[in-house]
Write a protein that holds these residues in place. Structure first.
Motif, short mmCIF file in Angstrom:
data_model
loop_
_atom_site.label_atom_id
_atom_site.label_comp_id
_atom_site.label_asym_id
_atom_site.label_seq_id
_atom_site.Cartn_x
_atom_site.Cartn_y
_atom_site.Cartn_z
N LEU A 1 -24.12 58.45 37.95
CA LEU A 1 -23.30 57.78 36.71
C LEU A 1 -23.97 58.26 35.69
N THR A 2 -22.98 58.54 34.49
CA THR A 2 -23.43 59.34 33.37
C THR A 2 -23.98 57.99 32.55
N ILE B 1 -28.54 54.43 37.78
CA ILE B 1 -27.68 55.25 38.93
C ILE B 1 -27.70 56.53 38.66
N GLU C 1 -21.97 50.92 31.34
CA GLU C 1 -20.81 50.29 31.66
C GLU C 1 -21.06 49.13 33.08
N THR C 2 -22.11 49.52 33.74
CA THR C 2 -22.38 48.92 35.12
C THR C 2 -22.73 47.24 34.43
N GLU D 1 -21.71 55.51 31.80
CA GLU D 1 -20.97 54.77 32.79
C GLU D 1 -22.29 53.95 33.44
#
Lengths: 486, 233
Positions: free
Chosen positions: B98-99, B95, B105-106, B102
């Motif tokens: 997002l970093t 994405i 984390e998805t 992150e």
């Protein structure tokens, strides 16, 4: 995760977010402006009606004026020519519209079902003619015959020289107020700004309350006196009309007005307050049915007779303005929905990936709807700001609108006709209906309801756009994430 | 682990019906490393979609741990993907807003992992692929190899049973390709995964322990130097 993702996506798609928000903002601002201007129009119309009725009056009862014959009822002034150039003055007091009701009608009206209160009033028109009426002087011709004591015809030859009239006409309106019931009737739309108002002890007192404009024109103040048809009235107060336009130039106790006009126990108008404002129509029907020969005019009837730029602007605001704001809103909603849907199309692989990672359709849909919702809220906030600014600008500029009232003649006309409370400088005797142009400064008040409506529209816009986008996103297959070409 | 019986997949392309898979029978054991090779349009990616529970077959059954995933509801398929299957894509599919952390984390979000725990696990996963210093970088700030490492971390952070890779080195240069392949091989052994990779790279295919060649929707399996990772679950 939801808020982080939301914030980052909105920042990434700043342009689209701005377009969506601006579109919604425009629609919402238009709705606020149209609503507030419409409210201002209603307020202005209310002021116009209030200037006629006063506060709290739901309807008036009057007797329709019969068509005046060419000469009947017209005032006559008789002045004898004099030699001393002395000022002569004569005034005539007439009942406005010539048709009166018996005072007993007030009680009859008050007894009708649904009537909370009924108060009678007498509208008078006073015309005062004053000036000098000089006799001419006969000057004998010296060259022609007619010598005293001579022969011939014996009549002196000569001509009348000089003489004539120099007079002014002053007309003004007087309203006979029921001083025992001061909370209903035209005087309620004015405030006593100098001196004092009537009290119930003034039933037959020779006192007068003057309208501020009239007092200013005639340079009269509290303590001065005004003579009407030979009776001297003491000015006890100056009244300022709320709408800037008063119902009469002078107010005197009803009984005094009846005496002046030789109309004992007569009134021209009965001001009626209904017990329930929702049942005005039923009360009107009851009065018309039970008290024959009367014309009942409600404020709704009167509102229909308002014309002029106020009426035109009001019609524009309610028709064109309403449809324009609906059209802009629909367009804004569609643009928001299409842009959101198109953004989802561009993010097929992104959403497919999330689904491949195990994100439920609902979670992806919520993410899309969240973004659209925030766009809607931004648009709403911007729209409210724009709308408030537009409404503030309208109020600051205060464009002046004119309203003409009650110009309809004949039976069934509003209070502007016949026995209604319409009098004043323009209305003279013999005039069937006095139409009057009022100038009202337009304001655009923004109500809490309008703001709530704007917020609801913003939320609706966001949700509609989000539903479109969310529906598209929920239908994406996770296998789309494997598409190699974006 | 996987038992495919008569798996057929057809789909329409305009008026034409495409037979992507034609009655495939295939067994893949726990800890196997299988490379699926074949020409473009041969059905490689379609087979990977079936194995990854991303799509359902037109006919046949796909058993995963004894359960026919072709008959599972959408909700159960989603949960299966969230908990047991890790996927790596050719174009990384990160994405962009997002970093790195992150993005990793998805993969944990659908499992209900608490935010603090999510952040910790994502940071650990990125450190394990050598990106401990790049946690807060956006994908656009990373090289292709680094982006694929992030994608690998994302696939493995939830500790899946199966790792599916669709041309994982297709978008990388040769040097980076070998680096990523070595990393995947090491992780396969370390995590005891079942690792299935689609490629059209014959160099990779030659060195694969098991090679499944797919052509015109039919598969042939060759055990070249079959070995299995020590299954840890």
């Amino acid at each position: 995760m939801f808020f982080t993702y939301l914030r980052r996506e909105l920042r990434r798609r700043k342009k689209a977010a701005i377009v969506i928000s601006m579109g919604l903002a425009l629609g919402i601002a238009l709705v606020i402006t149209v609503n507030s201007v419409s409210a201002g129009m209603s307020q202005a119309q209310g002021k116009v009606l209030q200037s006629l009725y006063g506060l709290g009056t739901d309807m008036t009862v009057s007797k329709a004026a019969a068509a005046a014959s060419s000469t009947s009822g017209q005032p006559r002034f008789n002045f004898g020519a004099r030699d001393d150039s002395k000022n002569q003055s004569s005034d005539r007091v007439m009942v406005q519209g010539f048709e009166t009701l018996k005072s007993s009608v007030v009680t009859q009206v008050a007894d009708q079902t649904g009537v909370k209160k009924a108060v009678g009033g007498l509208s008078l028109s006073v015309i005062k003619v004053s000036g000098t009426f000089d006799r001419g002087t006969f000057k004998q011709n010296q060259s022609a015959g007619g010598k005293p004591g001579g022969g011939g015809s014996g009549a002196p030859q000569g001509q009348v020289q000089g003489g004539g009239a120099d007079f002014s006409i002053n007309s003004f309106s007087v309203y006979g107020t029921d001083v025992a019931n001061l909370d209903l009737g035209p005087l309620t739309s004015s405030k006593i700004t100098s001196g004092k108002g009537f009290t119930s002890a003034d039933t037959n007192a020779k006192v007068v309350v003057l309208d501020k404009s009239y007092a200013k024109t005639k340079k009269l103040t509290v303590g001065d006196s005004v003579t009407i048809s030979g009776t001297k009235f003491k000015v006890i107060g100056i009244a300022t009309a709320d709408s800037g336009d008063s119902a009469a130039n002078a107010y005197i106790p009803l009984q005094r007005a009846q005496t002046l006009a030789d109309s004992k126990d007569k009134v021209t108008t009965v001001y009626v307050q209904a017990a329930d404002s929702k049942k005005i129509s039923a009360v009107k029907t009851a009065i018309q049915k039970n008290i024959s020969g009367t014309t009942v005019t409600t404020s709704a009837d009167l509102a229909d007779t308002v014309s002029g730029s106020l009426s035109t602007a009001s019609n524009l605001a309610t028709s064109v303005g309403k449809w324009l704001s609906i059209a802009v809103l629909i367009a804004a909603f569609l643009v928001a929905a299409l842009l959101t849907s198109s953004a989802v199309n561009r993010r097929v692989r992104e959403f497919g990936t999330l689904k491949a990672l195990g994100w439920k359709s609902g979670r992806v849909t919520r993410q899309v709807m969240g973004e659209a919702f925030v766009n809607g809220l931004l648009g709403g906030a911007l729209g409210i700001a724009l709308g408030l600014a537009a409404a503030y600008t309208v109020t600051a500029i205060s464009p002046t609108l004119t309203a003409s009232l009650g110009s309809t003649a004949g039976a069934g006309a509003g209070p502007g006709a016949g026995g209604g409370g319409r009098f004043g400088g323009a209305g003279g005797p013999g005039q069937q209906a006095a139409s009057k142009a009022l100038k009202i400064a337009l304001e655009a008040p923004v109500s809490v309801n309008t703001i709530v409506l704007a917020v609801a529209l913003a939320v609706a816009g966001g949700l509609i756009a989000g539903t479109f986008g969310g529906w598209r996103a929920s239908r994406l297959r996770p296998a789309d994430a494997l598409r190699r070409v974006e | 682990m996987y038992k495919l019986s008569g798996v057929t997949k057809q789909y329409s392309r305009g008026k034409e019906t495409v037979h992507a898979l034609r009655g495939i029978d295939l067994v893949i054991e726990d800890g196997d490393q299988v490379v699926i090779q074949g020409p473009t349009g041969g059905g490689k990616s379609t087979l990977l979609q079936m194995l990854g529970a991303l799509d359902r077959p037109t006919a046949g059954s796909i058993e995963f741990d004894g359960v026919d995933i072709a008959k599972l509801s959408e909700t159960k398929l989603t949960r299966l993907r969230a908990e047991k299957i890790g996927i790596i894509f050719q174009s990384f599919n990160l994405i962009p807003t997002l970093t790195a952390q992150e993005n990793v984390e998805t993969a944990l979000a659908p499992m209900g992992t608490k935010p603090a725990e999510r952040r910790r696990l994502a940071a650990e996963a990125l450190e394990s692929v050598g990106l401990g210093e790049r946690l807060h970088h956006l994908p656009g700030e990373l090289s292709g190899g680094q982006q694929q490492r992030v994608a690998i971390s994302r696939a493995l952070v939830k500790k899946p049973k199966v790792l599916l890779a669709d041309e994982p080195t297709g978008a990388l240069d040769e040097g980076t390709r070998d680096e990523i392949l070595a990393l995947l091989d090491g992780l396969w052994k370390e995590y005891g995964l079942t690792f299935i990779m689609v490629t059209h790279d014959s160099h990779i295919a030659k060195s694969a322990p098991r090679l499944a060649t797919i052509k015109a929707g039919q598969v042939t399996i060759t055990d070249q130097a079959r070995q299995t990772a020590p299954v840890s679950y």
